[in-house]
Write a protein that holds these residues in place. Sequence first.
Motif, PDB file in Angstrom:
ATOM      1  N   ALA A  84       0.838  -1.203   0.000  1.00  0.00           N
ATOM      2  CA  ALA A  84       0.000   0.000   0.000  1.00  0.00           C
ATOM      3  C   ALA A  84       0.869   1.247   0.000  1.00  0.00           C
ATOM      4  O   ALA A  84       1.931   1.269   0.628  1.00  0.00           O
ATOM      5  N   ALA A  85       0.405   2.265  -0.681  1.00  0.00           N
ATOM      6  CA  ALA A  85       1.127   3.539  -0.698  1.00  0.00           C
ATOM      7  C   ALA A  85       0.826   4.296   0.590  1.00  0.00           C
ATOM      8  O   ALA A  85      -0.332   4.567   0.895  1.00  0.00           O
ATOM      9  N   LEU A  86       1.854   4.576   1.349  1.00  0.00           N
ATOM     10  CA  LEU A  86       1.701   5.353   2.570  1.00  0.00           C
ATOM     11  C   LEU A  86       2.072   6.799   2.250  1.00  0.00           C
ATOM     12  O   LEU A  86       3.001   7.057   1.494  1.00  0.00           O
ATOM     13  N   ARG A  87       1.353   7.733   2.815  1.00  0.00           N
ATOM     14  CA  ARG A  87       1.579   9.150   2.529  1.00  0.00           C
ATOM     15  C   ARG A  87       1.900   9.898   3.811  1.00  0.00           C
ATOM     16  O   ARG A  87       1.481   9.501   4.893  1.00  0.00           O
ATOM     17  N   SER A  88       2.597  11.031   3.663  1.00  0.00           N
ATOM     18  CA  SER A  88       2.932  11.864   4.805  1.00  0.00           C
ATOM     19  C   SER A  88       2.874  13.340   4.426  1.00  0.00           C
ATOM     20  O   SER A  88       3.793  13.857   3.805  1.00  0.00           O
ATOM     21  N   PRO A  89       1.815  14.031   4.831  1.00  0.00           N
ATOM     22  CA  PRO A  89       1.761  15.473   4.590  1.00  0.00           C
ATOM     23  C   PRO A  89       2.909  16.204   5.299  1.00  0.00           C
ATOM     24  O   PRO A  89       3.454  17.162   4.769  1.00  0.00           O
ATOM     25  N   TRP A  90       3.274  15.748   6.506  1.00  0.00           N
ATOM     26  CA  TRP A  90       4.369  16.392   7.231  1.00  0.00           C
ATOM     27  C   TRP A  90       5.656  16.300   6.412  1.00  0.00           C
ATOM     28  O   TRP A  90       6.347  17.302   6.237  1.00  0.00           O
ATOM     29  N   LEU A  91       5.968  15.113   5.929  1.00  0.00           N
ATOM     30  CA  LEU A  91       7.206  14.940   5.178  1.00  0.00           C
ATOM     31  C   LEU A  91       7.161  15.722   3.862  1.00  0.00           C
ATOM     32  O   LEU A  91       8.178  16.275   3.443  1.00  0.00           O
ATOM     33  N   ASP A  92       5.997  15.795   3.232  1.00  0.00           N
ATOM     34  CA  ASP A  92       5.879  16.595   2.013  1.00  0.00           C
ATOM     35  C   ASP A  92       6.289  18.044   2.275  1.00  0.00           C
ATOM     36  O   ASP A  92       6.915  18.680   1.435  1.00  0.00           O
ATOM     37  N   THR A  93       5.953  18.555   3.432  1.00  0.00           N
ATOM     38  CA  THR A  93       6.266  19.939   3.785  1.00  0.00           C
ATOM     39  C   THR A  93       7.712  20.104   4.249  1.00  0.00           C
ATOM     40  O   THR A  93       8.375  21.066   3.891  1.00  0.00           O
ATOM     41  N   TRP A  94       8.216  19.157   5.036  1.00  0.00           N
ATOM     42  CA  TRP A  94       9.475  19.354   5.751  1.00  0.00           C
ATOM     43  C   TRP A  94      10.654  18.533   5.239  1.00  0.00           C
ATOM     44  O   TRP A  94      11.758  18.642   5.786  1.00  0.00           O
ATOM     45  N   ARG A  95      10.475  17.717   4.220  1.00  0.00           N
ATOM     46  CA  ARG A  95      11.566  16.851   3.740  1.00  0.00           C
ATOM     47  C   ARG A  95      12.830  17.653   3.413  1.00  0.00           C
ATOM     48  O   ARG A  95      13.920  17.302   3.842  1.00  0.00           O
ATOM     49  N   TRP A  96      12.691  18.706   2.641  1.00  0.00           N
ATOM     50  CA  TRP A  96      13.865  19.471   2.239  1.00  0.00           C
ATOM     51  C   TRP A  96      14.552  20.076   3.457  1.00  0.00           C
ATOM     52  O   TRP A  96      15.777  20.028   3.587  1.00  0.00           O
ATOM     53  N   ALA A  97      13.777  20.654   4.356  1.00  0.00           N
ATOM     54  CA  ALA A  97      14.353  21.273   5.549  1.00  0.00           C
ATOM     55  C   ALA A  97      15.056  20.235   6.416  1.00  0.00           C
ATOM     56  O   ALA A  97      16.135  20.490   6.962  1.00  0.00           O
ATOM     57  N   MET A  98      14.466  19.058   6.546  1.00  0.00           N
ATOM     58  CA  MET A  98      15.083  18.011   7.361  1.00  0.00           C
ATOM     59  C   MET A  98      16.434  17.630   6.760  1.00  0.00           C
ATOM     60  O   MET A  98      17.417  17.485   7.486  1.00  0.00           O
ATOM     61  N   ASN A  99      16.503  17.483   5.467  1.00  0.00           N
ATOM     62  CA  ASN A  99      17.769  17.140   4.821  1.00  0.00           C
ATOM     63  C   ASN A  99      18.749  18.301   4.840  1.00  0.00           C
ATOM     64  O   ASN A  99      19.883  18.170   5.273  1.00  0.00           O
ATOM     65  N   ALA A 100      18.307  19.448   4.345  1.00  0.00           N
ATOM     66  CA  ALA A 100      19.214  20.579   4.164  1.00  0.00           C
ATOM     67  C   ALA A 100      19.682  21.169   5.489  1.00  0.00           C
ATOM     68  O   ALA A 100      20.844  21.530   5.635  1.00  0.00           O
ATOM     69  N   ARG A 101      18.817  21.252   6.443  1.00  0.00           N
ATOM     70  CA  ARG A 101      19.180  21.902   7.702  1.00  0.00           C
ATOM     71  C   ARG A 101      19.845  20.943   8.672  1.00  0.00           C
ATOM     72  O   ARG A 101      20.798  21.270   9.338  1.00  0.00           O
ATOM     73  N   LEU A 102      19.301  19.764   8.767  1.00  0.00           N
ATOM     74  CA  LEU A 102      19.714  18.895   9.858  1.00  0.00           C
ATOM     75  C   LEU A 102      20.739  17.844   9.475  1.00  0.00           C
ATOM     76  O   LEU A 102      21.542  17.444  10.301  1.00  0.00           O
ATOM     77  N   LEU A 103      20.694  17.377   8.267  1.00  0.00           N
ATOM     78  CA  LEU A 103      21.524  16.227   7.933  1.00  0.00           C
ATOM     79  C   LEU A 103      22.674  16.546   7.000  1.00  0.00           C
ATOM     80  O   LEU A 103      23.443  15.655   6.668  1.00  0.00           O
ATOM     81  N   HIS A 104      22.766  17.796   6.565  1.00  0.00           N
ATOM     82  CA  HIS A 104      23.856  18.185   5.673  1.00  0.00           C
ATOM     83  C   HIS A 104      24.383  19.549   6.088  1.00  0.00           C
ATOM     84  O   HIS A 104      23.614  20.429   6.467  1.00  0.00           O
ATOM     85  N   PHE A 105      25.671  19.716   5.998  1.00  0.00           N
ATOM     86  CA  PHE A 105      26.302  20.984   6.341  1.00  0.00           C
ATOM     87  C   PHE A 105      26.093  21.978   5.215  1.00  0.00           C
ATOM     88  O   PHE A 105      26.320  21.664   4.055  1.00  0.00           O
ATOM     89  N   ARG A 106      25.626  23.159   5.565  1.00  0.00           N
ATOM     90  CA  ARG A 106      25.439  24.232   4.589  1.00  0.00           C
ATOM     91  C   ARG A 106      26.005  25.513   5.170  1.00  0.00           C
ATOM     92  O   ARG A 106      26.053  25.695   6.381  1.00  0.00           O
ATOM     93  N   ALA A 107      26.403  26.425   4.316  1.00  0.00           N
ATOM     94  CA  ALA A 107      26.948  27.699   4.783  1.00  0.00           C
ATOM     95  C   ALA A 107      25.910  28.475   5.584  1.00  0.00           C
ATOM     96  O   ALA A 107      26.222  29.082   6.596  1.00  0.00           O
ATOM     97  N   SER A 108      24.669  28.459   5.148  1.00  0.00           N
ATOM     98  CA  SER A 108      23.603  29.155   5.859  1.00  0.00           C
ATOM     99  C   SER A 108      22.446  28.197   6.062  1.00  0.00           C
ATOM    100  O   SER A 108      21.997  27.554   5.124  1.00  0.00           O
ATOM    101  N   ARG A 109      21.984  28.147   7.276  1.00  0.00           N
ATOM    102  CA  ARG A 109      20.850  27.278   7.585  1.00  0.00           C
ATOM    103  C   ARG A 109      19.650  28.075   8.075  1.00  0.00           C
ATOM    104  O   ARG A 109      18.642  27.498   8.427  1.00  0.00           O
ATOM    105  N   THR A 110      19.760  29.371   8.129  1.00  0.00           N
ATOM    106  CA  THR A 110      18.691  30.174   8.708  1.00  0.00           C
ATOM    107  C   THR A 110      17.389  30.093   7.924  1.00  0.00           C
ATOM    108  O   THR A 110      16.328  30.291   8.489  1.00  0.00           O
ATOM    109  N   ASP A 111      17.463  29.805   6.640  1.00  0.00           N
ATOM    110  CA  ASP A 111      16.248  29.762   5.837  1.00  0.00           C
ATOM    111  C   ASP A 111      15.296  28.654   6.238  1.00  0.00           C
ATOM    112  O   ASP A 111      14.107  28.742   6.011  1.00  0.00           O
TER     113      ASP A 111
END
Length: 184
Positions: A84-111
């Motif tokens: 079955a296809a499982l869906r996540s509205p939370w992940l749809d909204t926050w996936r990029w932020a979770m990866n970019a902010r928390l799991l990868h080093f970036r010069a600026s994370r304030t965004d």
Amino acid sequence: MDSEILMNLQNEWKYLHVAAKTWRWLKDNPRADQDGVPLHTLVMAMDSAFLHGRSLYEFFGLIPDKRPDPETKLATVADIGVTAALRSPWLDTWRWAMNARLLHFRASRTDVYDKPVAKGGTTQPSGINCEVENMLTDLMDIWERLLNHVSAPDRRQLETVMTIARQDVDPLVNRLQILEQRIP
């Protein structure tokens, strides 16, 4: 059901619950550092929660596995017979932020991390750093939907996994309550 998958699920849920409880307690008790709990523990709890949450999203098949080698393939719900296809509205909204902010080093994370918002006359942080409990709620909802797609014996095994994972959180909650009583 594969015993290693069950053990890993139990550990991911346990660590996620412990991290979320620790995060909530530290967030609610800003003077915890006076009792020997360093304030950076809040960030460590948040990062831990998102790391274990991400592992569960991967298991639920909501973050694609890009590993070409079958020997390093991630375990997913397909390994326990769920198609079955499982869906996540939370992940749809926050996936990029979770990866970019928390799991990868970036010069600026304030965004994605620290967008202050006015609330009740004070400025409070917003963004992914305030989403630990919402992520946990989302994952619990997905878990409940998953249970509807497995056989009765598998459901009992998975329910046992969650029961044990939550039991392991109780000693932490008790310790946090003791600390809370000691903080003036």
